[in-house]
Scaffold this motif. Structure first.
Motif, PDB file in Angstrom:
ATOM      1  N   ALA A 446     -86.956 -18.585 -11.696  1.00  0.00           N
ATOM      2  CA  ALA A 446     -85.538 -17.666 -11.329  1.00  0.00           C
ATOM      3  C   ALA A 446     -84.867 -17.120 -13.372  1.00  0.00           C
ATOM      4  O   ALA A 446     -85.257 -17.499 -14.220  1.00  0.00           O
ATOM      5  CB  ALA A 446     -84.445 -18.237 -11.570  1.00  0.00           C
ATOM      6  N   VAL A 447     -84.856 -15.470 -12.727  1.00  0.00           N
ATOM      7  CA  VAL A 447     -85.027 -14.497 -13.748  1.00  0.00           C
ATOM      8  C   VAL A 447     -83.503 -13.889 -13.535  1.00  0.00           C
ATOM      9  O   VAL A 447     -83.249 -13.494 -12.741  1.00  0.00           O
ATOM     10  CB  VAL A 447     -85.868 -13.224 -14.149  1.00  0.00           C
ATOM     11  CG1 VAL A 447     -87.202 -14.527 -14.649  1.00  0.00           C
ATOM     12  CG2 VAL A 447     -86.297 -12.626 -12.717  1.00  0.00           C
ATOM     13  N   GLY A 448     -82.691 -13.858 -14.429  1.00  0.00           N
ATOM     14  CA  GLY A 448     -81.858 -12.426 -14.501  1.00  0.00           C
ATOM     15  C   GLY A 448     -81.750 -11.552 -14.816  1.00  0.00           C
ATOM     16  O   GLY A 448     -82.617 -10.508 -15.701  1.00  0.00           O
ATOM     17  N   LEU A 449     -81.183 -10.246 -13.786  1.00  0.00           N
ATOM     18  CA  LEU A 449     -81.768  -8.907 -14.056  1.00  0.00           C
ATOM     19  C   LEU A 449     -80.147  -8.530 -14.148  1.00  0.00           C
ATOM     20  O   LEU A 449     -79.610  -8.354 -13.169  1.00  0.00           O
ATOM     21  CB  LEU A 449     -82.744  -8.249 -13.240  1.00  0.00           C
ATOM     22  CG  LEU A 449     -84.379  -8.787 -12.816  1.00  0.00           C
ATOM     23  CD1 LEU A 449     -84.963  -7.882 -11.773  1.00  0.00           C
ATOM     24  CD2 LEU A 449     -84.472  -7.617 -14.548  1.00  0.00           C
ATOM     25  N   ALA A 450     -80.217  -7.624 -15.488  1.00  0.00           N
ATOM     26  CA  ALA A 450     -78.330  -6.616 -15.170  1.00  0.00           C
ATOM     27  C   ALA A 450     -78.949  -5.701 -16.641  1.00  0.00           C
ATOM     28  O   ALA A 450     -80.116  -5.440 -17.278  1.00  0.00           O
ATOM     29  CB  ALA A 450     -77.229  -7.133 -16.053  1.00  0.00           C
ATOM     30  N   ALA A 451     -77.318  -4.595 -15.990  1.00  0.00           N
ATOM     31  CA  ALA A 451     -78.004  -3.665 -17.385  1.00  0.00           C
ATOM     32  C   ALA A 451     -77.605  -3.784 -18.249  1.00  0.00           C
ATOM     33  O   ALA A 451     -77.585  -3.038 -19.445  1.00  0.00           O
ATOM     34  CB  ALA A 451     -76.926  -2.476 -16.558  1.00  0.00           C
ATOM     35  N   GLY A 452     -76.864  -4.727 -18.569  1.00  0.00           N
ATOM     36  CA  GLY A 452     -76.316  -5.556 -20.049  1.00  0.00           C
ATOM     37  C   GLY A 452     -77.554  -5.874 -20.877  1.00  0.00           C
ATOM     38  O   GLY A 452     -77.433  -5.606 -22.432  1.00  0.00           O
ATOM     39  N   LEU A 453     -78.812  -6.094 -20.052  1.00  0.00           N
ATOM     40  CA  LEU A 453     -80.068  -6.652 -20.892  1.00  0.00           C
ATOM     41  C   LEU A 453     -80.888  -5.689 -22.143  1.00  0.00           C
ATOM     42  O   LEU A 453     -80.222  -4.129 -20.961  1.00  0.00           O
ATOM     43  CB  LEU A 453     -80.960  -7.408 -20.508  1.00  0.00           C
ATOM     44  CG  LEU A 453     -81.005  -8.420 -19.357  1.00  0.00           C
ATOM     45  CD1 LEU A 453     -81.527  -8.701 -18.924  1.00  0.00           C
ATOM     46  CD2 LEU A 453     -81.118  -9.652 -20.200  1.00  0.00           C
ATOM     47  N   GLY A 454     -80.837  -5.675 -22.987  1.00  0.00           N
ATOM     48  CA  GLY A 454     -81.749  -4.182 -23.919  1.00  0.00           C
ATOM     49  C   GLY A 454     -82.822  -4.020 -22.779  1.00  0.00           C
ATOM     50  O   GLY A 454     -83.452  -4.632 -22.022  1.00  0.00           O
ATOM     51  N   PRO A 455     -83.158  -2.737 -23.204  1.00  0.00           N
ATOM     52  CA  PRO A 455     -84.470  -2.564 -22.650  1.00  0.00           C
ATOM     53  C   PRO A 455     -85.945  -3.138 -22.138  1.00  0.00           C
ATOM     54  O   PRO A 455     -86.520  -3.159 -21.342  1.00  0.00           O
ATOM     55  CB  PRO A 455     -84.816  -0.639 -23.153  1.00  0.00           C
ATOM     56  CG  PRO A 455     -83.808  -1.113 -24.546  1.00  0.00           C
ATOM     57  CD  PRO A 455     -83.194  -1.508 -24.240  1.00  0.00           C
ATOM     58  N   SER A 456     -85.681  -3.663 -23.524  1.00  0.00           N
ATOM     59  CA  SER A 456     -87.965  -4.662 -23.347  1.00  0.00           C
ATOM     60  C   SER A 456     -87.451  -5.530 -22.851  1.00  0.00           C
ATOM     61  O   SER A 456     -87.966  -6.197 -22.120  1.00  0.00           O
ATOM     62  CB  SER A 456     -87.281  -5.201 -25.188  1.00  0.00           C
ATOM     63  OG  SER A 456     -86.284  -5.555 -26.200  1.00  0.00           O
ATOM     64  N   ALA A 457     -85.651  -6.471 -23.480  1.00  0.00           N
ATOM     65  CA  ALA A 457     -85.787  -7.721 -21.842  1.00  0.00           C
ATOM     66  C   ALA A 457     -85.785  -7.470 -20.837  1.00  0.00           C
ATOM     67  O   ALA A 457     -86.334  -8.321 -20.016  1.00  0.00           O
ATOM     68  CB  ALA A 457     -84.650  -8.329 -22.440  1.00  0.00           C
ATOM     69  N   ARG A 458     -85.567  -5.967 -20.088  1.00  0.00           N
ATOM     70  CA  ARG A 458     -84.673  -5.722 -18.954  1.00  0.00           C
ATOM     71  C   ARG A 458     -86.421  -5.584 -18.633  1.00  0.00           C
ATOM     72  O   ARG A 458     -86.032  -6.106 -17.096  1.00  0.00           O
ATOM     73  CB  ARG A 458     -84.396  -4.667 -18.512  1.00  0.00           C
ATOM     74  CG  ARG A 458     -83.476  -4.362 -17.309  1.00  0.00           C
ATOM     75  CD  ARG A 458     -83.414  -2.972 -16.851  1.00  0.00           C
ATOM     76  NE  ARG A 458     -82.414  -2.804 -15.169  1.00  0.00           N
ATOM     77  CZ  ARG A 458     -82.074  -1.798 -15.125  1.00  0.00           C
ATOM     78  NH1 ARG A 458     -82.129  -1.302 -16.139  1.00  0.00           N
ATOM     79  NH2 ARG A 458     -81.852  -1.832 -13.871  1.00  0.00           N
ATOM     80  N   TYR A 459     -86.811  -4.848 -18.897  1.00  0.00           N
ATOM     81  CA  TYR A 459     -88.971  -4.854 -18.426  1.00  0.00           C
ATOM     82  C   TYR A 459     -89.168  -5.665 -18.695  1.00  0.00           C
ATOM     83  O   TYR A 459     -90.260  -5.822 -17.354  1.00  0.00           O
ATOM     84  CB  TYR A 459     -89.154  -3.282 -19.261  1.00  0.00           C
ATOM     85  CG  TYR A 459     -90.023  -2.864 -18.293  1.00  0.00           C
ATOM     86  CD1 TYR A 459     -90.110  -1.772 -17.729  1.00  0.00           C
ATOM     87  CD2 TYR A 459     -91.908  -2.917 -19.347  1.00  0.00           C
ATOM     88  CE1 TYR A 459     -91.174  -1.481 -17.313  1.00  0.00           C
ATOM     89  CE2 TYR A 459     -92.122  -2.198 -18.392  1.00  0.00           C
ATOM     90  CZ  TYR A 459     -92.296  -1.725 -17.551  1.00  0.00           C
ATOM     91  OH  TYR A 459     -93.205  -1.441 -17.782  1.00  0.00           O
ATOM     92  N   ARG A 460     -89.287  -7.298 -19.587  1.00  0.00           N
ATOM     93  CA  ARG A 460     -90.008  -8.084 -19.536  1.00  0.00           C
ATOM     94  C   ARG A 460     -89.716  -8.904 -18.380  1.00  0.00           C
ATOM     95  O   ARG A 460     -90.287  -9.110 -17.175  1.00  0.00           O
ATOM     96  CB  ARG A 460     -89.671  -8.328 -20.583  1.00  0.00           C
ATOM     97  CG  ARG A 460     -90.899  -9.992 -20.887  1.00  0.00           C
ATOM     98  CD  ARG A 460     -90.087 -10.802 -22.579  1.00  0.00           C
ATOM     99  NE  ARG A 460     -90.305  -9.939 -23.276  1.00  0.00           N
ATOM    100  CZ  ARG A 460     -89.380  -9.804 -24.634  1.00  0.00           C
ATOM    101  NH1 ARG A 460     -88.685  -9.788 -23.579  1.00  0.00           N
ATOM    102  NH2 ARG A 460     -90.278  -8.329 -24.966  1.00  0.00           N
TER     103      ARG A 460
END
Length: 910
Positions: A446-460
């Motif tokens: 399970a992972v979380g996706l949100a705009a608050g993540l940095g660009p690298s963390a979100r893309y990872r």
């Protein structure tokens, strides 16, 4: 090179260029230029980003073709399923695929793509036991691309959808499976259809070849719905692509080898369904029919490989064996799924292959997830999820329910059945809560996706979902586009929250996109919350989804005691002014008792700040700034907010140095423009002033605030007063003893279509934090239907009441609305080019709703922006969207830079 032509969708802004174009693939890019990758192409002398949709043997264009400039990355980020969803969303909201793709796929981060290259890949999935083929994974290496000639004019964007969604079979007749990133090509007869005016002044004659003639801006997925009638005889529609309740009929698909991909519109009338709660089994994976064309009846049940699809009857725990061993339909037919086989990737070495959910296994998760037994069809719903079916429900959580854990349990059952899940929540605080529960049940899958993540963390994290390493996504509104493999569940919590409405073009709503995706893929759909919106009630009444409720006796046991001041004659006799004051005596008495017993008290306030609104104490005219005409207020930081209200009587005060909320200028010498008085009074009391007053009323008791930039995630047990703005209420272990819901008039009196619905949702969210033996006091008129729904804890009745009212006055979701914002000239230009259906009503112009942003303009923002509203029946919603898409395409060829914005079913109507 067997397929030297690449069909590319350039990410271009103009609406008339929302088409596919053909390019030549250089030999050095042959291996890496695969469907779904990011590319750079030369378009009208400029290098443009785009996505490679498919590879073809030849192009319909007879002129010279431009070479593909380069492949940005070999990662196939655009899967066939997401492309089909993007096309449908663009058609539904009269937008372009380029705009939707910007919402669906995060920006590339090159370093992240190479981080896991040295790690061994997981073993490929084993073949399913069923012969059904998943449309997302059925295109690898078995597509016939012999016929590449264009098939003539077709619906716009259908090429992109058809090229990636059709299931193909091998020579021996069995279904073939493949990784969606291994898709090389798709149906070759899906050439796009650009208009003649589309290339005007944009593309050199020998630069790029559009793939065939088409009407500009035609929708990719034409939406057609079946009419259904509610209990009061008013027709409700089906198919979420018309913003209608999709597929309300529970017809059984006809059997036979020649019915693959056909709808059940010609099937015999189904027998009466014994139970009111029925969950339809979705079409088997890979057999979803193409989007319906105008005039075709869609019932949402397609014939699948010659096997009929039976509805699953949800009757409680007694039906668990039927849900697992093939449910028996209304006519006694037996379902085809006796054993659900995992379709996910095999685990690490040492683990067995696909997980099999046997007929005996439901007993284990029945005891493990026993809380679902409190709902009438809770375990049957879990059984349908475990069996790989696609039940759809509107779930009303019980008061005090650990809703985050319940959603995680739904995802866990789905993953154990070998499929993936997407859970959407309004904000980061809810995301963290649900993700923690999912990790506790499923670990790192399970992972979380949100705009608050940095660009690298979100893309990872997004790449881990794309590659199949993560099976469950918990996120905010953009998570609905997550490329989860073998999607089995889409759940949205509190869909009435306005954060689910995308503020960027084409302004889709996450709930509607989730319904589209569930309808196309056959995944389960759950819209949960303590309250219910009229949109969810509409799909329940139409039959596309069904109620997932608890019995009234269970609700009464779980809910606290809820009252309104002066709701009985005896209460009015004890306190005659209870309805006239902000906090009546009964509320203070209950709070004192709770604090003395060691309990916590919650106070919900609609407004933050100290005194956010002031008016003249004599004539009640709102106090305005002399410089910008903005509203005057007493901010927290002002000296006046610390005892500057000096007055001889309650509620009327002379304010010292109020400040403007817009420009910030201090108004040192206020004088009313109507009567000349210098005295001010508070119109609304904010959370800060409320906390100050309660601190004086309960000396020695801690008073905590939650709201704005200082939101508390939780508070510890003990006697305390928590003053919170709406939506920022922190939970307390064991629940609050008392909750006071202040200033109900401020929520109910807003000039908004959804004011009553939103007020009930806010109140129920706060009341759900109170323990079952606690007390909730709502400061509002007890005779209002919204207050009565809260007192009885009956959100379903209130949603039906709201829906009936909107049907009567023809407001969404009973009809389709299109709001056109711009200057009078730009609106007239668009409507002049639009060929609207004959039944469309043109309303307006009206001013923009308060707080609404003006549409983008390349020049100075115009002073006067107005709104024109187009209203059409739900059956004509698709035609209205197509007409507006075509009109925007024609207008873009004129290169007009006047501000204009088109929104379908906006949240704020005005």
């Amino acid at each position: 090179m067997s397929r030297p032509i690449a069909r590319v969708l350039p990410l271009l802004e103009p609406a008339h260029l929302d088409r596919d174009f053909d390019y030549v693939v250089p030999p050095e890019l042959d291996e890496i230029a695969q469907p779904g990758v990011r590319v750079r192409v030369r378009f009208s002398g400029r290098l443009i980003d785009g996505y490679l949709l498919e590879r073809l043997e030849r192009s319909a264009h007879t002129g010279k073709l431009v070479r593909l400039d380069r492949v940005v990355s070999g990662e196939r980020v655009l899967t066939p399923e997401i492309l089909k969803l993007v096309t449908a969303v663009a058609a539904r909201y009269a937008g372009t695929r380029a705009d939707v793709l910007r919402l669906a796929i995060p920006p590339r981060h090159a370093k992240v793509e190479t981080e896991d290259t040295d790690k061994p890949e997981k073993p490929k999935r084993t073949a399913k036991k069923s012969t059904a083929v998943d449309p997302v994974t059925a295109l690898g290496g078995v597509v016939d691309l012999d016929a590449v000639a264009p098939s003539g004019p077709e619906q716009p964007g259908d090429a992109a959808a058809a090229s990636v969604s059709s299931a193909h079979r091998t020579a021996d007749g069995r279904a073939a499976q493949a990784d969606p990133r291994d898709v090389e090509a798709a149906s070759a007869d899906s050439d796009p259809a650009p208009s003649d005016s589309a290339t005007e002044g944009a593309v050199p004659g020998d630069a790029v070849a559009p793939s065939g003639p088409e009407q500009p801006g035609d929708a990719a997925a034409a939406s057609v719905s079946s009419a259904h009638r509610t209990a009061d005889g008013i027709a409700a529609q089906a198919d979420p692509r018309d913003v209608e309740s999709p597929a309300a009929d529970s017809h059984t698909a006809p059997s036979g080898s020649g019915t693959e991909g056909a709808t059940s519109g010609d099937a015999a009338d189904p027998a009466p369904i014994a139970s009111a709660a029925v969950v339809e089994e979705p079409a088997a994976a890979g057999t979803i029919a193409d989007p319906a064309r105008d005039g075709d009846a869609v019932t949402g049940v397609e014939a699948v490989g010659g096997t009929g699809i039976e509805p699953v009857r949800m009757g409680g725990t007694d039906d668990l064996s039927a849900a697992s061993n093939g449910a028996t339909g209304p006519n006694g037919e037996t379902g085809s799924q006796g054993v659900a086989t995992s379709q996910g990737d095999a685990g690490p070495e040492g683990e067995s292959g696909p997980r099999v959910v046997s007929a005996a296994s439901p007993q284990s998760w029945v005891s493990e997830f026993a809380e679902w037994g409190r709902y009438l069809h809770g375990h049957s719903f879990l059984g349908a999820l475990a069996a790989g079916r696609g039940p759809r429900a509107g779930w009303q959580a019980l008061p005090g329910e650990d809703w985050a854990k319940r959603l995680a349990e739904l995802a866990a059952v789905t993953v154990r059945g070998g499929r993936g899940a997407v859970i959407m929540v309004p904000d980061q605080r809810d995301l963290d809560r649900v993700l923690a529960e999912c990790v506790a049940l499923m670990g790192e899958s399970a992972v979380g996706l949100a705009a608050g993540l940095g660009p690298s963390a979100r893309y990872r994290r997004w790449l881990s979902v794309l590659r199949g390493q993560s099976k469950v996504v918990v996120g905010t509104r953009s998570a609905v586009f997550s490329p989860v493999r073998d999607l089995g569940l889409i759940a949205i919590w509190d869909d009435g929250d306005d954060t689910f409405a995308e503020p960027r073009s084409p302004y889709p709503h996450a709930r509607e996109v989730a319904m589209l995706r569930a309808h196309e893929t056959g995944a389960a759909f759950v819209a949960g919350g303590f309250a219910r919106t009229a949109e969810v009630q509409a799909i329940v009444e139409s039959g596309w989804a069904h109620d997932l409720l608890a019995d009234r006796a269970v609700v009464r046991q779980a809910m606290p005691r809820i009252t309104a001041p002066g709701d009985t004659d005896a209460a009015l006799e004890r306190d005659p002014i209870a309805q006239a004051i902000r906090i009546p005596a009964v509320a203070f008495m209950e709070a004192r008792k709770a604090l003395k017993a060691g309990g916590a008290v919650l106070v919900q306030v609609p407004r933050r700040g100290y005194i956010p609104a002031l008016s003249c104490a004599k004539c009640r005219t709102p106090a305005r700034c002399r410089h910008c005409n903005g509203p005057l207020a007493l901010p927290d930081s002002a000296p006046a907010s610390r005892g500057a209200l000096r007055s001889g009587r309650e509620g009327v005060a002379e304010a010292q140095s109020p400040a403007c909320r817009w420009c910030g200028i201090t108004e040192a010498a206020f004088r009313c423009g109507s009567c000349g008085s210098r005295a001010l009074r508070a119109v609304v009391i904010g959370a800060s002033r409320t906390a100050e007053e309660l601190g004086r009323a309960f000396p020695g008791v801690p008073v905590r605030g939650s709201g704005g930039s200082a939101i508390l995630d939780s508070v510890l047990e003990g006697p305390q007063v928590v003053v919170s703005t709406i939506g920022a209420e922190p939970p307390v272990p064991g629940g609050y003893a008392v909750a006071m819901l202040l200033d109900g008039w401020a929520l109910l009196g807003r000039a908004d279509l959804r004011a009553a619905e939103d007020a009930l949702r806010r109140w129920m969210s706060a009341a759900a934090l109170v323990r079952s033996d606690g007390r909730v006091i709502v400061m509002a008129d007890a005779g209002l239907p919204t207050v009565q729904a809260l007192v009885r804890w009956d959100p379903v009745w209130h949603a039906g009441f709201e829906l009936d009212q909107r049907v009567e006055v023809r407001f969404p979701p009973a009809v389709r609305f299109a709001a056109i914002d711009g200057t009078s000239d730009s609106i007239a230009e668009l409507l002049g080019e639009a060929k609207l259906p004959g039944d469309v009503e043109v309303l307006g112009p009206v001013p923009l709703p308060p707080g609404a942003r003006k549409p983008f303009s390349s020049g100075d923002s115009p002073a006067e922006v107005e709104r024109m509203i187009l209203r059409a029946d739900r059956s004509g919603g698709a035609a209205l969207s197509r007409a507006l898409t075509a009109a925007q395409a024609i207008r873009s060829t004129h290169r007009s830079d006047a501000p204009l914005r088109v929104q379908i079913d906006p949240i704020d109507i005005g």
